[in-house]
Design an enzyme around this catalytic site. Structure first.
Site, short mmCIF file in Angstrom:
data_model
loop_
_atom_site.label_atom_id
_atom_site.label_comp_id
_atom_site.label_asym_id
_atom_site.label_seq_id
_atom_site.Cartn_x
_atom_site.Cartn_y
_atom_site.Cartn_z
N TYR A 142 0.86 -1.19 0.00
CA TYR A 142 0.00 0.00 0.00
C TYR A 142 0.89 1.24 0.00
O TYR A 142 1.69 1.43 0.91
CB TYR A 142 -0.94 0.05 1.21
CG TYR A 142 -1.78 1.30 1.19
CD1 TYR A 142 -2.87 1.41 0.33
CD2 TYR A 142 -1.45 2.40 1.98
CE1 TYR A 142 -3.61 2.58 0.26
CE2 TYR A 142 -2.19 3.58 1.91
CZ TYR A 142 -3.27 3.66 1.05
OH TYR A 142 -3.99 4.82 0.99
N ASP A 234 9.43 3.48 1.19
CA ASP A 234 8.24 4.21 1.61
C ASP A 234 8.13 4.10 3.12
O ASP A 234 7.62 3.12 3.65
CB ASP A 234 7.00 3.63 0.92
CG ASP A 234 5.71 4.32 1.35
OD1 ASP A 234 5.77 5.16 2.29
OD2 ASP A 234 4.65 4.01 0.77
C1 LIG Z 1 -0.70 5.96 4.64
C2 LIG Z 1 0.36 5.52 3.69
C3 LIG Z 1 0.57 6.18 2.47
C4 LIG Z 1 -0.33 7.29 1.99
O1 LIG Z 1 -0.27 8.41 2.82
P1 LIG Z 1 -1.49 9.45 2.80
O2 LIG Z 1 -0.99 10.61 3.58
O3 LIG Z 1 -2.64 8.75 3.45
O4 LIG Z 1 -1.77 9.79 1.38
C5 LIG Z 1 1.63 5.79 1.69
N1 LIG Z 1 2.44 4.77 2.07
C6 LIG Z 1 2.26 4.11 3.22
C7 LIG Z 1 3.21 3.02 3.59
C8 LIG Z 1 1.21 4.44 4.06
O5 LIG Z 1 1.01 3.75 5.20
#
Ligand SMILES: *Cc1c(COP(=O)(O)O)cnc(C)c1O
Length: 421
Positions: A142, A234
């Site tokens: 995600y 990420d």
């Molecule tokens: C929550 C999340 C996102 C997206 O962040 P938002 O601020 O909700 O757009 C991206 N990567 C990971 C791993 C996340 O947990």
């Protein structure tokens, strides 16, 4: 009318089936690990308000710094101009990130931080005149809800309406002892088309707090790096202490080329995104040819108020008491896991740092939409605890300031739920 009633007239909520969802609870203030509803009910925020909060709600120090900033400069265009907060935040964060991270690019949230990372990688190769347009990602990943971030996320019920419009991604399994050699061979076989590999280090949050070992990830990353593939960590969720160390990448030897941050960046105070990169990536955009520019930006890029919140959060975060709190939560989670492992309703427990996940025994219905999930959600709400199970996975990831008393209360209610549900 209550807030809750007025809301139903005018608001469309995220990730919510508005026809069947219960009316939202109106929250009027927050303090420490708790928020308070308009009817006076207190809720322990055991999920840090969708994983963003690290120092507790309405922290007076962050509030003070944000208020001071608002009186000085609320915003300024960030092309052709700069300001104290943006520079200082970049200086201070780069100093504690993996040593190869040299440049900071600001945006508005986690999804935009990922979009920027993807565009940096794709254009890096484009600027070098190489046809490397594919991205590798993990199954069930995600990375956010915008189209690029959604494309590099696993295909699921959440993406079904858009699947035909998402760009092609090479999805691989999480690495373990049994499959690592095969994954490496596969990567080598397709390497000439691959621009980059994006991953959530150590924990896949939205997938259900899926955890995997740093050692296998490290070996996979080293392999990708040797094959010339750019690495995007990420850390939107794992950054700022969640995994027990400052950043999940601190558990790894191989340094990523790009890192994405958002959730804990402002301590949970306001929306903000950050993408950092190496000097090599930055250099690939330097040219007399204007077409090699990174053409990306948002109206509120490097908003000074967001920078002030992030700097204040960083001040708090780097205080030794925060690491002590993190260590205290880690130990408490460990003891709790020992206590409930073996319970007939516990299929398994797993933990990385301040995150503990309990997989509920369900027979064979494990769907996100199962009634178990809603039953658990409302059971905990009725007990004054905000927990949002992902299907049959109940997880706790509290603000680091949570007290032992609050933690023990959450544990005891989970134990009751295990007996009763
Ligand atoms: C929550 C999340 C996102 C997206 O962040 P938002 O601020 O909700 O757009 C991206 N990567 C990971 C791993 C996340 O947990």
């Amino acid at each position: 009318m209550t807030l809750s009633e007025r809301d139903l007239q005018v608001i469309w909520h995220p990730y919510t089936q508005m026809q069947t969802a219960a009316a939202p609870i109106g929250i009027v203030r927050g303090e420490g690990a708790c928020v308070y509803a308009e009817d006076g009910t207190k809720y322990i925020d055991a999920v840090s308000s969708w994983w963003v909060n690290i120092h507790g709600h309405a922290h007076p120090y962050i509030a003070q710094k944000v208020a001071e900033q608002l009186m000085k400069l609320e915003h300024v265009i960030f092309a052709g101009f700069t300001h104290q907060g943006a520079v200082e935040l970049a200086e201070r964060l780069l100093a504690i990130l993996p040593s190869n991270q040299k440049k900071a690019f600001y945006s508005d949230n986690g999804s935009t931080a990922v979009e920027v990372a993807i565009k940096m990688c794709l254009q890096y190769w484009h600027n070098k005149g190489e046809q490397r347009t594919k991205i590798v990602a993990f199954k069930n990943a995600y990375h956010g809800d915008t189209f690029g971030a959604m494309s590099v996320s696993g295909r699921s019920a959440f993406t079904a309406a858009f699947d035909s419009l998402l760009f092609d991604v090479e999805f691989i399994d999480l690495p373990d002892a049994s499959n690592l050699a095969d994954i490496k061979a596969y990567i080598t076989s397709i390497k000439s088309q691959i621009s980059s590999f994006i991953f959530e280090p150590l924990v896949q949050g939205s997938a259900g707090m899926v955890m995997y070992e740093a050692a296998y990830l490290d070996e996979l990353l080293a392999h990708c790096k040797a094959e010339g593939i750019l690495l995007i960590a990420d850390e939107v969720f794992t950054g700022f202490g969640r995994t027990g160390k400052n950043f999940a990448c601190d558990h790894l030897q191989t340094q990523p080329d790009i890192m994405c941050f958002s959730k804990g960046l402002t301590g949970g105070t306001m929306a903000f995104g950050l993408t950092t990169c190496t000097q090599d990536i930055y250099n690939a955009f330097l040219s007399d040819d204007k077409l090699k520019t990174l053409f990306h930006g948002h109206s509120y890029t490097a908003n000074p108020v967001a920078c002030a919140a992030a700097l204040a959060s960083l001040d708090l975060f780097l205080h030794p008491s925060v690491q002590e709190n993190i260590d205290r939560i880690v130990a408490a989670h460990q003891a709790f896991a020992v206590r409930i492992n073996g319970h007939r309703s516990v299929r398994s427990t797993r933990q990385t740092g301040t995150i503990i996940a309990i997989e509920w025994e369900t027979g064979n219905n494990t769907s996100y939409f199962s009634s178990l999930r809603d039953k658990l959600y409302h059971y905990f709400l009725d007990a004054g605890i905000i927990l949002r199970p992902l299907g049959n996975i109940v997880y706790i990831l509290p603000p680091y300031c949570i007290t032992n008393e609050e933690l023990n209360y959450i544990y005891s209610k989970i134990e009751h739920a295990l007996d009763e549900i």
